[in-house]
Scaffold this motif. Structure first.
Motif, PDB file in Angstrom:
ATOM      1  N   GLY A 205      43.591  46.449  54.488  1.00  0.00           N
ATOM      2  CA  GLY A 205      42.820  47.088  53.427  1.00  0.00           C
ATOM      3  C   GLY A 205      41.355  46.735  53.491  1.00  0.00           C
ATOM      4  N   LYS A 206      40.557  47.513  52.788  1.00  0.00           N
ATOM      5  CA  LYS A 206      39.128  47.254  52.671  1.00  0.00           C
ATOM      6  C   LYS A 206      38.656  47.700  51.298  1.00  0.00           C
ATOM      7  N   ILE A 207      37.653  47.006  50.816  1.00  0.00           N
ATOM      8  CA  ILE A 207      37.042  47.343  49.529  1.00  0.00           C
ATOM      9  C   ILE A 207      35.662  47.928  49.811  1.00  0.00           C
ATOM     10  N   LEU A 208      35.501  49.202  49.484  1.00  0.00           N
ATOM     11  CA  LEU A 208      34.242  49.917  49.692  1.00  0.00           C
ATOM     12  C   LEU A 208      33.513  50.034  48.362  1.00  0.00           C
ATOM     13  N   MET A 209      32.204  49.843  48.404  1.00  0.00           N
ATOM     14  CA  MET A 209      31.415  49.925  47.174  1.00  0.00           C
ATOM     15  C   MET A 209      30.200  50.812  47.371  1.00  0.00           C
ATOM     16  N   LYS A 210      29.813  51.434  46.286  1.00  0.00           N
ATOM     17  CA  LYS A 210      28.583  52.228  46.258  1.00  0.00           C
ATOM     18  C   LYS A 210      27.855  51.838  44.973  1.00  0.00           C
ATOM     19  N   CYS A 211      26.690  51.214  45.133  1.00  0.00           N
ATOM     20  CA  CYS A 211      25.962  50.670  43.982  1.00  0.00           C
ATOM     21  C   CYS A 211      24.646  51.403  43.775  1.00  0.00           C
ATOM     22  N   PHE A 212      24.437  51.832  42.547  1.00  0.00           N
ATOM     23  CA  PHE A 212      23.163  52.402  42.126  1.00  0.00           C
ATOM     24  C   PHE A 212      22.709  51.600  40.913  1.00  0.00           C
ATOM     25  N   LEU A 213      22.147  50.420  41.180  1.00  0.00           N
ATOM     26  CA  LEU A 213      21.792  49.480  40.126  1.00  0.00           C
ATOM     27  C   LEU A 213      20.323  49.112  40.220  1.00  0.00           C
ATOM     28  N   SER A 214      19.680  48.991  39.090  1.00  0.00           N
ATOM     29  CA  SER A 214      18.265  48.613  39.035  1.00  0.00           C
ATOM     30  C   SER A 214      18.120  47.097  39.186  1.00  0.00           C
ATOM     31  N   GLY A 215      16.946  46.688  39.657  1.00  0.00           N
ATOM     32  CA  GLY A 215      16.624  45.266  39.724  1.00  0.00           C
ATOM     33  C   GLY A 215      17.418  44.519  40.766  1.00  0.00           C
ATOM     34  N   MET A 216      17.702  43.239  40.463  1.00  0.00           N
ATOM     35  CA  MET A 216      18.461  42.354  41.357  1.00  0.00           C
ATOM     36  C   MET A 216      19.712  41.872  40.624  1.00  0.00           C
ATOM     37  N   PRO A 217      20.740  42.714  40.528  1.00  0.00           N
ATOM     38  CA  PRO A 217      21.926  42.346  39.748  1.00  0.00           C
ATOM     39  C   PRO A 217      22.815  41.354  40.489  1.00  0.00           C
ATOM     40  N   ASP A 218      23.580  40.595  39.713  1.00  0.00           N
ATOM     41  CA  ASP A 218      24.570  39.669  40.254  1.00  0.00           C
ATOM     42  C   ASP A 218      25.938  40.158  39.811  1.00  0.00           C
ATOM     43  N   LEU A 219      26.812  40.470  40.771  1.00  0.00           N
ATOM     44  CA  LEU A 219      28.133  41.015  40.468  1.00  0.00           C
ATOM     45  C   LEU A 219      29.206  39.964  40.709  1.00  0.00           C
ATOM     46  N   LYS A 220      30.256  40.046  39.909  1.00  0.00           N
ATOM     47  CA  LYS A 220      31.394  39.146  40.058  1.00  0.00           C
ATOM     48  C   LYS A 220      32.665  39.979  39.997  1.00  0.00           C
ATOM     49  N   LEU A 221      33.473  39.874  41.047  1.00  0.00           N
ATOM     50  CA  LEU A 221      34.690  40.677  41.176  1.00  0.00           C
ATOM     51  C   LEU A 221      35.911  39.773  41.088  1.00  0.00           C
ATOM     52  N   GLY A 222      36.845  40.136  40.215  1.00  0.00           N
ATOM     53  CA  GLY A 222      38.088  39.387  40.068  1.00  0.00           C
ATOM     54  C   GLY A 222      39.271  40.217  40.518  1.00  0.00           C
ATOM     55  N   LEU A 223      40.096  39.654  41.396  1.00  0.00           N
ATOM     56  CA  LEU A 223      41.290  40.324  41.909  1.00  0.00           C
ATOM     57  C   LEU A 223      42.524  39.540  41.498  1.00  0.00           C
ATOM     58  N   ASN A 224      43.682  40.159  41.637  1.00  0.00           N
ATOM     59  CA  ASN A 224      44.923  39.472  41.271  1.00  0.00           C
ATOM     60  C   ASN A 224      45.511  38.725  42.465  1.00  0.00           C
ATOM     61  N   ASP A 225      44.637  38.102  43.280  1.00  0.00           N
ATOM     62  CA  ASP A 225      45.139  37.300  44.384  1.00  0.00           C
ATOM     63  C   ASP A 225      45.592  35.943  43.857  1.00  0.00           C
ATOM     64  N   LYS A 226      46.585  35.376  44.508  1.00  0.00           N
ATOM     65  CA  LYS A 226      47.256  34.178  44.013  1.00  0.00           C
ATOM     66  C   LYS A 226      46.307  32.979  43.914  1.00  0.00           C
ATOM     67  N   ILE A 227      45.516  32.760  44.973  1.00  0.00           N
ATOM     68  CA  ILE A 227      44.648  31.577  44.995  1.00  0.00           C
ATOM     69  C   ILE A 227      43.584  31.671  43.909  1.00  0.00           C
ATOM     70  N   GLY A 228      42.993  32.869  43.753  1.00  0.00           N
ATOM     71  CA  GLY A 228      41.951  33.036  42.745  1.00  0.00           C
ATOM     72  C   GLY A 228      42.461  32.819  41.335  1.00  0.00           C
ATOM     73  N   LEU A 229      43.673  33.337  41.035  1.00  0.00           N
ATOM     74  CA  LEU A 229      44.228  33.164  39.695  1.00  0.00           C
ATOM     75  C   LEU A 229      44.576  31.706  39.421  1.00  0.00           C
ATOM     76  N   GLU A 230      45.112  31.009  40.442  1.00  0.00           N
ATOM     77  CA  GLU A 230      45.428  29.595  40.256  1.00  0.00           C
ATOM     78  C   GLU A 230      44.162  28.779  40.012  1.00  0.00           C
ATOM     79  N   LYS A 231      43.089  29.094  40.748  1.00  0.00           N
ATOM     80  CA  LYS A 231      41.830  28.369  40.573  1.00  0.00           C
ATOM     81  C   LYS A 231      41.260  28.605  39.173  1.00  0.00           C
ATOM     82  N   GLU A 232      41.352  29.854  38.715  1.00  0.00           N
ATOM     83  CA  GLU A 232      40.824  30.181  37.383  1.00  0.00           C
ATOM     84  C   GLU A 232      41.624  29.481  36.292  1.00  0.00           C
ATOM     85  N   SER A 233      42.950  29.422  36.463  1.00  0.00           N
ATOM     86  CA  SER A 233      43.776  28.763  35.449  1.00  0.00           C
ATOM     87  C   SER A 233      43.522  27.263  35.413  1.00  0.00           C
TER      88      SER A 233
END
Length: 438
Positions: A205-233
């Motif tokens: 798989g691949k995650i494709l993005m198309k961004c039309f954002l002003s300035g210098m934004p900081d994005l944060k993406l959360g997925l339902n992957d096992k390691i990420g959820l365990e770290k967050e908990s």
């Protein structure tokens, strides 16, 4: 270690040096003669792109009618060297109007020498971004894409981007409507035995993005992957909520992703490039949700007849549907006549690929369709060879479905001006190599 190139040569097909640049003094200026004598004249150019002669390694690639040769005297990173060549050629093409060949090199000697000085320093690759380099290297009449700004402001800005952490995005972008489009595109690969057992199954798989954002934004993406959820908990001192979690394998990110933050917090944080880009790639080998099950029955009735019955079941949700479903059932080359009965779609015999091709434009979820076919074969006097049945193949697209189960939990956008954004998320699963033995 990085490339640490000692020299780079551009040769034509006869072996003549069009242009070269020496970055280190650990190789002689006649190293190209060794390449010409031991590789080009012995017709071994197509065997292996890495050759060792004496104490040096030659890493070469042919682009159009030009050979690009990198000479190294140490144990260098070969993959990094070829990545450098590919990106350097893309940079040259952006300056030459899309062409890169012997004539383009001969017509742009001065520009190439200047670019070679910028993109490699003492044998180590530097910034190869055309958007950044065009800000302050404007020879041959090529204008900066940001030339509406005064030149005295553009050059310091370019230097800041080259030395800073965000070289893939320029400052000062303004949009009336701030939008982010995110697509998760997956290809499911399957090899199933004739008895219905899964021999091989994985998802790329691949995650494709198309961004039309002003300035210098900081994005944060959360997925339902096992390691990420365990770290967050762990960070919140809470147990992991029930629900499907997946394990991502072989993850690769775009250069904009903050890898330090990912390694510590397991969150995908990034300052996105402007426009369209590929955020990440991944592979999944466990817990794959197969969108279709295929149940084939093929009977050979003597030497001149066959009966083919194929049942296809959609396993995804009833509210979803698949588009462009194609089932290809191989038949012997001596097929003379076919007749079909299908519950949906259309079927026909394609002699050019020796297959019965069954097409269904729209396949609803939690349903099944069947195809029955009678195949008449030409009887031959020659001794009949046993027909090795090739696997049945499928093609499809299932919108709003992921075979891996990957889901976006959140997509947050922070920017100092505090504007509102509109986020769009879309999922689609396609058939990769989807084969069922009959």
């Amino acid at each position: 270690m990085p490339v640490a190139a000692s020299a780079i040569y551009f040769l034509n097909l006869r072996g003549d040096v069009l242009i070269n640049r020496l970055y280190r003094d650990d190789v002689g200026g006649n190293m190209v003669d060794a390449f010409r004598t031991h590789i080009m004249q012995t017709k071994e150019l197509g065997t292996c792109p890495v050759r060792q002669i004496g104490g040096c390694s030659f890493l070469y690639m042919r682009i159009s009618n030009v050979y690009i040769v990198i000479v190294v005297s140490t144990n260098a990173n070969v993959a990094c060297a070829f990545k450098f060549v590919v990106e350097a050629v893309a940079l040259f093409k952006s300056y030459f109007g899309g062409a890169f060949d012997e004539d383009a090199i001969r017509n742009n000697f001065v520009l190439i020498y200047e670019l070679l000085d910028e993109i490699m320093d003492f044998g180590y690759p530097q910034n190869l971004s055309p958007e950044i380099l065009k800000l302050y290297i404007t020879q041959e009449g090529f204008r900066s894409p940001f030339s509406s700004k005064p030149s005295e402001r553009s050059i310091p800005n370019a230097t800041l981007q080259v030395t800073g952490a965000v070289g893939w995005r320029r400052e000062g972008l303004v949009y009336k409507k701030n939008e982010v489009f995110l697509d998760i595109v997956e290809s499911v690969n399957l090899l199933m035995s004739s008895k219905g057992s899964v021999l091989r199954c994985d998802v790329t798989g691949k995650i494709l993005m198309k961004c039309f954002l002003s300035g210098m934004p900081d994005l944060k993406l959360g997925l339902n992957d096992k390691i990420g959820l365990e770290k967050e908990s762990q960070a919140k001192s809470r147990p992991v909520k029930s629900g499907k979690t997946i394990e991502l394998d072989d993850v690769t990110f775009h250069q904009c992703v903050n890898l330090t933050r990912f390694n510590t917090e397991k969150t995908v944080s990034f300052v996105p490039p402007d426009g369209e880009f590929e955020l990440m790639k991944y592979r999944i080998t466990e817990g794959v949700n197969l969108p279709f099950r295929v149940l084939p029955t093929i009977k050979e009735l003597g030497r001149t007849r066959m009966e083919v019955n194929v049942k296809v079941k959609s396993v995804f949700g009833a509210k979803m549907f698949a588009l462009g479903v194609v089932v290809k059932v191989p038949v012997p080359k001596q097929t003379a006549k076919t007749s079909f009965q299908v519950t949906s779609g259309r079927a026909k015999y394609n002699a050019s690929i020796d297959c019965l091709v069954w097409k269904i434009r729209k396949f609803p979820g939690q349903t099944e369709s069947t195809m029955s076919a009678e195949v008449e074969l030409i009887s031959t006097m020659a001794e009949k060879k046993s027909w090795t049945r090739p696997p049945i193949q499928m093609e499809f697209q299932v919108p709003m479905f992921t075979a891996s189960g990957l889901r976006v939990r959140f997509l947050k956008v922070w920017e100092k001006s505090g504007y509102n954004t509109v986020e769009w998320v879309r999922y689609i699963t396609k058939a990769g190599s989807y084969e069922i033995r009959s």
